[in-house]
Design a protein around this motif. Structure first.
Motif, mmCIF file in Angstrom:
data_model
loop_
_atom_site.group_PDB
_atom_site.id
_atom_site.type_symbol
_atom_site.label_atom_id
_atom_site.label_comp_id
_atom_site.label_asym_id
_atom_site.label_seq_id
_atom_site.Cartn_x
_atom_site.Cartn_y
_atom_site.Cartn_z
ATOM 1 N N ASN A 10 0.846 -1.188 0.000
ATOM 2 C CA ASN A 10 0.000 0.000 0.000
ATOM 3 C C ASN A 10 0.886 1.244 0.000
ATOM 4 O OD1 ASN A 10 -1.772 2.073 0.412
ATOM 5 N ND2 ASN A 10 -2.746 1.188 2.218
ATOM 6 N N PRO A 11 0.993 1.950 -1.140
ATOM 7 C CA PRO A 11 1.866 3.122 -1.205
ATOM 8 C C PRO A 11 1.379 4.286 -0.344
ATOM 9 C CG PRO A 11 0.623 2.896 -3.236
ATOM 10 C CD PRO A 11 0.345 1.671 -2.403
ATOM 11 N N LEU A 12 0.136 4.237 0.113
ATOM 12 C CA LEU A 12 -0.398 5.314 0.946
ATOM 13 C C LEU A 12 -0.232 5.041 2.437
ATOM 14 C CD1 LEU A 12 -3.696 6.130 -0.982
ATOM 15 C CD2 LEU A 12 -1.482 7.281 -1.121
ATOM 16 N N HIS A 13 0.263 3.869 2.778
ATOM 17 C CA HIS A 13 0.420 3.516 4.195
ATOM 18 C C HIS A 13 1.349 4.507 4.884
ATOM 19 C CE1 HIS A 13 0.535 1.148 7.802
ATOM 20 N NE2 HIS A 13 1.857 1.155 7.768
ATOM 21 N N GLY A 14 0.882 5.085 5.967
ATOM 22 C CA GLY A 14 1.686 6.011 6.751
ATOM 23 C C GLY A 14 1.636 7.454 6.267
ATOM 24 N N ILE A 15 0.933 7.711 5.177
ATOM 25 C CA ILE A 15 0.822 9.069 4.653
ATOM 26 C C ILE A 15 -0.532 9.627 5.051
ATOM 27 C CG2 ILE A 15 0.786 10.512 2.582
ATOM 28 C CD1 ILE A 15 2.575 8.412 1.259
ATOM 29 N N THR A 16 -0.519 10.750 5.759
ATOM 30 C CA THR A 16 -1.774 11.329 6.221
ATOM 31 C C THR A 16 -2.485 12.045 5.081
ATOM 32 O OG1 THR A 16 -0.779 13.442 6.840
ATOM 33 C CG2 THR A 16 -0.818 11.692 8.532
ATOM 34 N N LEU A 17 -3.773 12.203 5.245
ATOM 35 C CA LEU A 17 -4.567 12.954 4.287
ATOM 36 C C LEU A 17 -4.069 14.394 4.208
ATOM 37 C CD1 LEU A 17 -6.951 12.990 2.332
ATOM 38 C CD2 LEU A 17 -8.438 13.456 4.294
ATOM 39 N N GLU A 18 -3.682 14.950 5.337
ATOM 40 C CA GLU A 18 -3.167 16.318 5.354
ATOM 41 C C GLU A 18 -1.884 16.430 4.522
ATOM 42 O OE1 GLU A 18 -2.126 19.922 8.459
ATOM 43 O OE2 GLU A 18 -2.428 17.911 9.255
ATOM 44 N N ARG A 19 -1.011 15.457 4.642
ATOM 45 C CA ARG A 19 0.225 15.481 3.848
ATOM 46 C C ARG A 19 -0.084 15.379 2.366
ATOM 47 N NH1 ARG A 19 5.165 11.087 4.055
ATOM 48 N NH2 ARG A 19 6.065 11.705 2.081
ATOM 49 N N MET A 20 -0.991 14.472 2.007
ATOM 50 C CA MET A 20 -1.366 14.324 0.601
ATOM 51 C C MET A 20 -1.891 15.643 0.046
ATOM 52 S SD MET A 20 -3.327 10.724 0.087
ATOM 53 C CE MET A 20 -3.688 10.126 1.728
ATOM 54 N N LEU A 21 -2.827 16.237 0.770
ATOM 55 C CA LEU A 21 -3.448 17.474 0.316
ATOM 56 C C LEU A 21 -2.420 18.596 0.221
ATOM 57 C CD1 LEU A 21 -5.992 18.933 -0.541
ATOM 58 C CD2 LEU A 21 -6.475 19.376 1.870
#
Length: 81
Positions: A10-21
Motif C-alpha cells: 500500500n503506497p499510501l500507508h503512513g501518509i496522512t490525508l493532510e500530507r497528501m493534500l
C-alpha cells in the motif's frame, strides 16, 4: 489467531490525508486542483483545514484525492526531480 494485514504493498500507508493534500496544493495550486477534482472546497475560498474537514466526511472525494496523489507520486513528482 490470524496475523494483521500487512501494508507493504500500500503506497499510501503512513501518509496522512493532510500530507497528501498539502503536497498536491504545493504541486498544482488550488486552481488546478479544483480543475482536476471538481469539489467546491477546492474552488471556493479553499484552505487545507476546511478541505480536510470535507474530505474526512466524504469517502468518494477522499478517494479522488488519494488517486490523484498516487498519480502525482508516479508521474508528476518524478518529472520534477
Amino acid at each position: 489467531m490470524s496475523e494483521p494485514r500487512k501494508q507493504a504493498n500500500n503506497p499510501l500507508h503512513g501518509i496522512t490525508l493532510e500530507r497528501m493534500l498539502t503536497e498536491l496544493v504545493e504541486a498544482y495550486g488550488w486552481d488546478d486542483l479544483s480543475f482536476r477534482i471538481r469539489i467546491n472546497c477546492f474552488a471556493k475560498d479553499p484552505s487545507v483545514k476546511s478541505s480536510l474537514k470535507f474530505l474526512r466526511r466524504t469517502g468518494w472525494a477522499r478517494k479522488k484525492v488519494e488517486e490523484l496523489y498516487l498519480y502525482y507520486l508516479e508521474f508528476d513528482k518524478k518529472e520534477e526531480e
